[in-house]
Write a protein that holds these residues in place. Structure first.
Motif, PDB file in Angstrom:
ATOM      1  N   ARG A  99      -1.074  -0.616  -6.929  1.00 44.42           N
ATOM      2  CA  ARG A  99       0.182  -1.378  -6.969  1.00 44.42           C
ATOM      3  C   ARG A  99       0.984  -1.090  -5.699  1.00 44.42           C
ATOM      4  O   ARG A  99       1.132   0.055  -5.288  1.00 44.42           O
ATOM      5  CB  ARG A  99       0.954  -0.954  -8.213  1.00 44.42           C
ATOM      6  CG  ARG A  99       2.268  -1.644  -8.453  1.00 44.42           C
ATOM      7  CD  ARG A  99       2.739  -1.300  -9.860  1.00 44.42           C
ATOM      8  NE  ARG A  99       4.084  -1.804 -10.119  1.00 44.42           N
ATOM      9  CZ  ARG A  99       5.176  -1.049 -10.111  1.00 44.42           C
ATOM     10  NH1 ARG A  99       5.077   0.245  -9.870  1.00 44.42           N
ATOM     11  NH2 ARG A  99       6.357  -1.583 -10.360  1.00 44.42           N
ATOM     12  N   GLY A 100       1.462  -2.140  -5.051  1.00 39.51           N
ATOM     13  CA  GLY A 100       2.255  -1.985  -3.836  1.00 39.51           C
ATOM     14  C   GLY A 100       1.510  -2.291  -2.562  1.00 39.51           C
ATOM     15  O   GLY A 100       2.137  -2.498  -1.514  1.00 39.51           O
ATOM     16  N   LEU A 101       0.181  -2.343  -2.612  1.00 42.90           N
ATOM     17  CA  LEU A 101      -0.622  -2.646  -1.429  1.00 42.90           C
ATOM     18  C   LEU A 101      -0.910  -4.143  -1.377  1.00 42.90           C
ATOM     19  O   LEU A 101      -1.529  -4.683  -2.296  1.00 42.90           O
ATOM     20  CB  LEU A 101      -1.935  -1.863  -1.462  1.00 42.90           C
ATOM     21  CG  LEU A 101      -2.913  -2.121  -0.304  1.00 42.90           C
ATOM     22  CD1 LEU A 101      -2.322  -1.668   1.023  1.00 42.90           C
ATOM     23  CD2 LEU A 101      -4.245  -1.400  -0.562  1.00 42.90           C
ATOM     24  N   PRO A 102      -0.496  -4.859  -0.324  1.00 46.33           N
ATOM     25  CA  PRO A 102      -0.822  -6.283  -0.235  1.00 46.33           C
ATOM     26  C   PRO A 102      -2.327  -6.501  -0.168  1.00 46.33           C
ATOM     27  O   PRO A 102      -3.058  -5.699   0.408  1.00 46.33           O
ATOM     28  CB  PRO A 102      -0.145  -6.716   1.076  1.00 46.33           C
ATOM     29  CG  PRO A 102       0.907  -5.689   1.338  1.00 46.33           C
ATOM     30  CD  PRO A 102       0.344  -4.403   0.798  1.00 46.33           C
ATOM     31  N   SER A 103      -2.787  -7.601  -0.741  1.00 46.48           N
ATOM     32  CA  SER A 103      -4.221  -7.903  -0.716  1.00 46.48           C
ATOM     33  C   SER A 103      -4.686  -8.313   0.672  1.00 46.48           C
ATOM     34  O   SER A 103      -5.739  -7.891   1.144  1.00 46.48           O
ATOM     35  CB  SER A 103      -4.557  -9.019  -1.712  1.00 46.48           C
ATOM     36  OG  SER A 103      -4.425  -8.573  -3.044  1.00 46.48           O
TER      37      SER A 103
ATOM     38  N   LEU B 262      -5.134  -4.364   1.673  1.00 48.82           N
ATOM     39  CA  LEU B 262      -6.423  -4.014   1.084  1.00 48.82           C
ATOM     40  C   LEU B 262      -7.557  -4.556   1.939  1.00 48.82           C
ATOM     41  O   LEU B 262      -8.554  -3.857   2.168  1.00 48.82           O
ATOM     42  CB  LEU B 262      -6.512  -4.571  -0.336  1.00 48.82           C
ATOM     43  CG  LEU B 262      -7.835  -4.312  -1.056  1.00 48.82           C
ATOM     44  CD1 LEU B 262      -8.028  -2.825  -1.319  1.00 48.82           C
ATOM     45  CD2 LEU B 262      -7.905  -5.108  -2.362  1.00 48.82           C
ATOM     46  N   LEU B 263      -7.439  -5.786   2.416  1.00 49.54           N
ATOM     47  CA  LEU B 263      -8.509  -6.374   3.213  1.00 49.54           C
ATOM     48  C   LEU B 263      -8.797  -5.538   4.451  1.00 49.54           C
ATOM     49  O   LEU B 263      -9.969  -5.248   4.762  1.00 49.54           O
ATOM     50  CB  LEU B 263      -8.145  -7.800   3.619  1.00 49.54           C
ATOM     51  CG  LEU B 263      -9.165  -8.518   4.506  1.00 49.54           C
ATOM     52  CD1 LEU B 263     -10.511  -8.614   3.814  1.00 49.54           C
ATOM     53  CD2 LEU B 263      -8.654  -9.901   4.898  1.00 49.54           C
ATOM     54  N   ALA B 264      -7.773  -5.138   5.169  1.00 48.78           N
ATOM     55  CA  ALA B 264      -7.977  -4.341   6.383  1.00 48.78           C
ATOM     56  C   ALA B 264      -8.641  -3.010   6.058  1.00 48.78           C
ATOM     57  O   ALA B 264      -9.517  -2.545   6.804  1.00 48.78           O
ATOM     58  CB  ALA B 264      -6.645  -4.113   7.089  1.00 48.78           C
TER      59      ALA B 264
END
Length: 294
Positions: free
Chosen positions: A96-100, A111-113
């Motif tokens: 929670r809190g990490l952009p996708s 998350l992608l990076a």
């Protein structure tokens, strides 16, 4: 500090005839006209590869780009767990809190990076809101990406979420079919919300536990509209606890936050699909946080 990023667009009919400054201020309302003027003056905005002027008039087919200088990204949780991995698929647990994906002020703190550092071939098959935790599925080959995307479009991928909502639903199980479309937002121009003119959307809800003035629910979504669960539960009279954007009715409140601002409790708990290589039914789960356990 990241390395900066270049945002590009091809000029279409809606921008043709407007000046560079007028279009940027109208299209990208996260920044004021004065700030866009400063960026143009610093040479950050290019038109067909050349430094743009504020009063340049746009024509269809031109390439407009803003080279954003390096910036310090907000601190967010950067860790993720691997839930499943083979030669074809990768499933991870997003905190929670990490952009996708990159968006707004986030580029490398996504998350992608983070996933691409370990699995450079991975392609996300869907995304979760920044404030949502849980399972995200990646394809590891182009053939698998196409196969999973086809399953998704055909409605053969099962997705179940856990959410904490306000109030006590009258029924133990119910379906929400409120259409979802764009509505006005004072800071962004438009956001997705409940709208009679929107696209069809379906959410099936089951009550798992009642806790005073709140309820823990499981939600399955045959459709996947932006912010669908937040909008639908609010439309049903039970906004997610802590949601700063959507109020009863499934629309933004009188002083709405941005969609990425957190506070709510939503978790992607389960995803199931036919494995694109083996043909077997594959069920994946991400354990929910304590407050979303039944």
């Amino acid at each position: 500090m990241n390395a900066g990023f270049e945002y590009r667009e091809e000029i279409g009919p809606g921008a043709a005839g407007r000046t560079v400054l007028a279009w940027l201020a109208r299209r990208y309302r996260h920044s004021s006209e004065a700030l866009w003027r400063e960026r143009i003056a610093r040479g950050e905005v290019r038109l067909d590869g050349e430094a743009a002027l504020a009063m340049d008039v746009l024509r269809p087919g031109q390439a407009l780009a803003w080279r954003r200088p390096p910036w310090e990204e907000p601190a967010v949780p950067l860790g993720f767990a691997i839930l499943y991995r083979d030669d074809h698929l990768l499933a991870v647990a997003k905190p929670r809190g990490l952009p996708s994906v990159p968006n707004g002020g986030f580029l490398e703190h996504t998350l992608l990076a983070r996933v691409l550092r370990l699995f450079p071939e991975a392609v996300p098959m869907h995304r979760l809101g920044r404030g949502t935790s849980g399972l995200v599925l990646f394809a590891r080959t182009e053939r698998v990406r196409r196969a999973v995307a086809a399953e998704w479009r055909a409605g053969r991928v099962e997705k179940e979420y856990r959410a904490l909502v306000s109030g006590g639903p009258a029924l133990e199980a119910f379906t929400i079919e409120t259409p979802i479309g764009l509505v006005p937002h004072p800071r962004l121009g438009h956001v997705h919300a409940a709208s009679p003119a929107g696209k069809p959307a379906v959410s099936h809800v089951r009550v798992l536990a009642r806790r005073g003035g709140e309820a823990l629910v499981a939600v399955t979504i045959p459709t996947g509209r932006p912010h669908q669960i937040r909008i639908h539960l609010a439309a049903a009279g039970h906004p997610l606890v802590g949601d700063p954007l959507y109020v009863e009715g499934g629309v933004p409140g009188p002083d709405p936050a941005l969609p990425g601002e957190g506070g709510y409790r939503l978790h992607a708990h389960r995803l199931a699909l036919t494995h694109p290589a083996s043909g077997r039914w594959l069920e994946l789960e991400c354990p929910p946080p304590p407050e979303l356990r039944g």
